[in-house]
Design an enzyme around this catalytic site. Sequence first.
Site, mmCIF file in Angstrom:
data_model
loop_
_atom_site.group_PDB
_atom_site.id
_atom_site.type_symbol
_atom_site.label_atom_id
_atom_site.label_comp_id
_atom_site.label_asym_id
_atom_site.label_seq_id
_atom_site.Cartn_x
_atom_site.Cartn_y
_atom_site.Cartn_z
ATOM 1 C CD GLU A 22 5.484 6.409 9.984
ATOM 2 O OE1 GLU A 22 5.544 5.407 9.256
ATOM 3 O OE2 GLU A 22 6.413 7.219 10.122
ATOM 4 N NE ARG A 78 0.832 -2.754 -0.455
ATOM 5 C CZ ARG A 78 1.134 -1.984 0.605
ATOM 6 N NH1 ARG A 78 1.611 -2.516 1.702
ATOM 7 N NH2 ARG A 78 0.980 -0.701 0.559
ATOM 8 C CE LYS A 96 0.727 6.213 5.602
ATOM 9 N NZ LYS A 96 0.832 6.135 7.040
HETATM 10 P P1 ATP Z 1 2.006 3.558 3.153
HETATM 11 O O1 ATP Z 1 3.175 2.929 2.461
HETATM 12 O O2 ATP Z 1 0.878 3.848 2.258
HETATM 13 O O3 ATP Z 1 2.413 4.719 3.987
HETATM 14 P P2 ATP Z 1 2.078 2.038 5.480
HETATM 15 O O4 ATP Z 1 1.910 0.577 5.650
HETATM 16 O O5 ATP Z 1 3.429 2.601 5.672
HETATM 17 O O6 ATP Z 1 1.440 2.448 4.116
HETATM 18 P P3 ATP Z 1 0.870 2.676 7.944
HETATM 19 O O7 ATP Z 1 0.305 3.959 8.405
HETATM 20 O O8 ATP Z 1 2.089 2.175 8.600
HETATM 21 O O9 ATP Z 1 1.102 2.843 6.395
HETATM 22 O O10 ATP Z 1 -0.246 1.554 7.897
HETATM 23 C C1 ATP Z 1 -1.198 1.297 8.886
HETATM 24 C C2 ATP Z 1 -1.783 -0.059 8.635
HETATM 25 O O11 ATP Z 1 -2.419 -0.109 7.366
HETATM 26 C C3 ATP Z 1 -0.715 -1.117 8.632
HETATM 27 O O12 ATP Z 1 -1.138 -2.202 9.441
HETATM 28 C C4 ATP Z 1 -0.598 -1.523 7.191
HETATM 29 O O13 ATP Z 1 -0.242 -2.874 7.056
HETATM 30 C C5 ATP Z 1 -2.000 -1.250 6.653
HETATM 31 N N1 ATP Z 1 -1.958 -0.975 5.225
HETATM 32 C C6 ATP Z 1 -1.244 -0.029 4.584
HETATM 33 N N2 ATP Z 1 -1.394 -0.110 3.246
HETATM 34 C C7 ATP Z 1 -2.256 -1.133 3.025
HETATM 35 C C8 ATP Z 1 -2.812 -1.738 1.855
HETATM 36 N N3 ATP Z 1 -2.541 -1.279 0.630
HETATM 37 N N4 ATP Z 1 -3.669 -2.773 2.012
HETATM 38 C C9 ATP Z 1 -3.965 -3.231 3.242
HETATM 39 N N5 ATP Z 1 -3.473 -2.728 4.382
HETATM 40 C C10 ATP Z 1 -2.623 -1.688 4.284
HETATM 41 MG MG MG Z 2 4.559 2.622 7.372
#
Ligand code: ATP
Ligand code: MG
Length: 562
Positions: free
Chosen positions: A38, A264, A274
């Site tokens: 995102e 994760r 983020k």
């Molecule tokens: P954040 O909470 O840090 O914003 P998010 O999952 O909301 O993380 P996205 O941009 O939606 O962020 O994530 C893109 C991809 O990265 C998704 O498929 C998510 O599952 C993966 N991802 C995010 N954080 C991790 C993590 N700590 N370990 C492994 N994969 C991750």
């Molecule tokens: Mg997200």
Amino acid sequence: MSNSEPITEKPLDFIRQIVTEDLKTGKHPTPVTRFPPEPNGFLHIGHAKSICLNFGIASEFNGRCYLRFDDTNPSKEETAYVQAIKEDVKWLGFDWGDNLFYSSDYFDQLYDFALDLIRRKKAFVCDLSADEMREYRGTLTEPGKESPHRNRTVEENLELFQGMKNGDFSEGSHVLRAKIDMASPNLNMRDPIIYRIMNLHHHRTGDKWCIYPMYDYTHCLSDAIEEITHSLCTLEFEDHRPLYDWVLDTLETPVHPQQIEFARLNLTYTVMSKRKLMQLVQDGHVSDWDDPRMLTVSGLRRRGYTPASIRDFCKEIGIGKKESWIDMGVLENCVRNDLNITAPRVMGVLDPLKVVITNYPEGTVEDIEAKNHPQNPEMGSRTLPFSREIYIERTDFMENAPKKFFRLDIGREVRLRYAYFITCVSVVKDEDSGEVIELHCTYDPETYGGNAPDGRKVKGTIHWLSAEQAERCEIRMYDRLFKVENPDADKDVNFKEHLNPDSLTSLNNCLVEPSLADAKPGTCVQFERQGYFCIDSRDSKPGALVFNRTVGLRDSWAKRKK
Ligand code: ATP
Ligand code: MG
């Protein structure tokens, strides 16, 4: 060649086993994966794990991996993040080729799918307020209540939904909901919202839409539209899988990707979301998203981490189904191992102490040959100027030193790396403070290159720089950004309470050898005996070099913890 331990070949992780099996049985001719960030912030090391997994599978199994921006929430998303994310994925060494997509590319199709759901009597427009909807939702132990609008006719729903799209209603007044099961033990299945009204400008579709689809609805359909074979996501989406499957089954899409969840990455001494990283930036606890203390991909890059070291790290930690914590030391080891092989050795003095070599001719500058990598002759050598006045590290001198101190004290002899043996004869002290400000030494001209013809030995070898030619610079030393392993552990204490006030120390009086004067930002070197350092890509200028310490030579943290 290096001290680094080889990364042992591990058995295939459970996702690669599934992919292998699916190719063997002919379920898919090749795997198609996607990385779906995102664009609401910069990528962090957790995203790197997901990138290495998705792009890694595509390259190992001869498939494709798409980069898809999941841009369904215009209130938090920005084009600047899109740019930064692309740059980071490329820098990590991955290539999406022509396969760059945006969920917003599918807004028309997603709208049509919603009409289809309504016609199939599987979606309805609901006018409950957010508060009412929460009340109706029930709890984990109690079933929810059906919305009074649940049984609207298809015609009524089509008309209202089109009204939502046309901007006839205000934000929050209507939503489109899937009609599933208000008694489901899985809360995600209790008639979830799939569209909401948002009067916001979108970074790609402009003002065309005032309704935007929800993540759960968008994600599975984007996967299906792109004919993704394996939709890999983190464990918190396990509870969303029934909804993922329900949407695709109900719409009878010709393609139904398989969602597979993995654990994760959790890393000690940092926060990973983020949203929290954004707070650190906005509250000024760090300089920006790419502050070298941040565990963002751009922060790691600026700190001096290499793409290979991050990929090695992801390989090392592997892919599993169980939540676990990885020690920050594991990440540091990966960059240390990589830089040990690739970084040229240079001299850098962090806290200079002047040495006058009293028997060395005045006005003479001698070229000393120094190897760029003691274990790798292919990296060649350079010359270092040597003269009567040099600087050494202040910690390499100690008055009345104990026997085991193999560096300088009055009467002791050491080897200057690549140059001569010197013996300390006397010291000059500041009259007021009593601090040693200068050493007077003699050198033995017979010891050039580091050996005495009479066979006498010295135990210590120290680094040095010729005073006149040395380049003055700033060095930024970093410690962990947080004082505790898990800043999020206690829900009653804000994670920012755990920030380490000493995470950055700027040393402004440092010296490096003149060969670095023109080195490019981003250059990584080893300062002999001191660690790995990288020229800062933002603040360093010719004549005013700034270095970031990437990592020390040894895992000093492991010692400190005991
Ligand atoms: P954040 O909470 O840090 O914003 P998010 O999952 O909301 O993380 P996205 O941009 O939606 O962020 O994530 C893109 C991809 O990265 C998704 O498929 C998510 O599952 C993966 N991802 C995010 N954080 C991790 C993590 N700590 N370990 C492994 N994969 C991750
Ligand atoms: Mg997200």
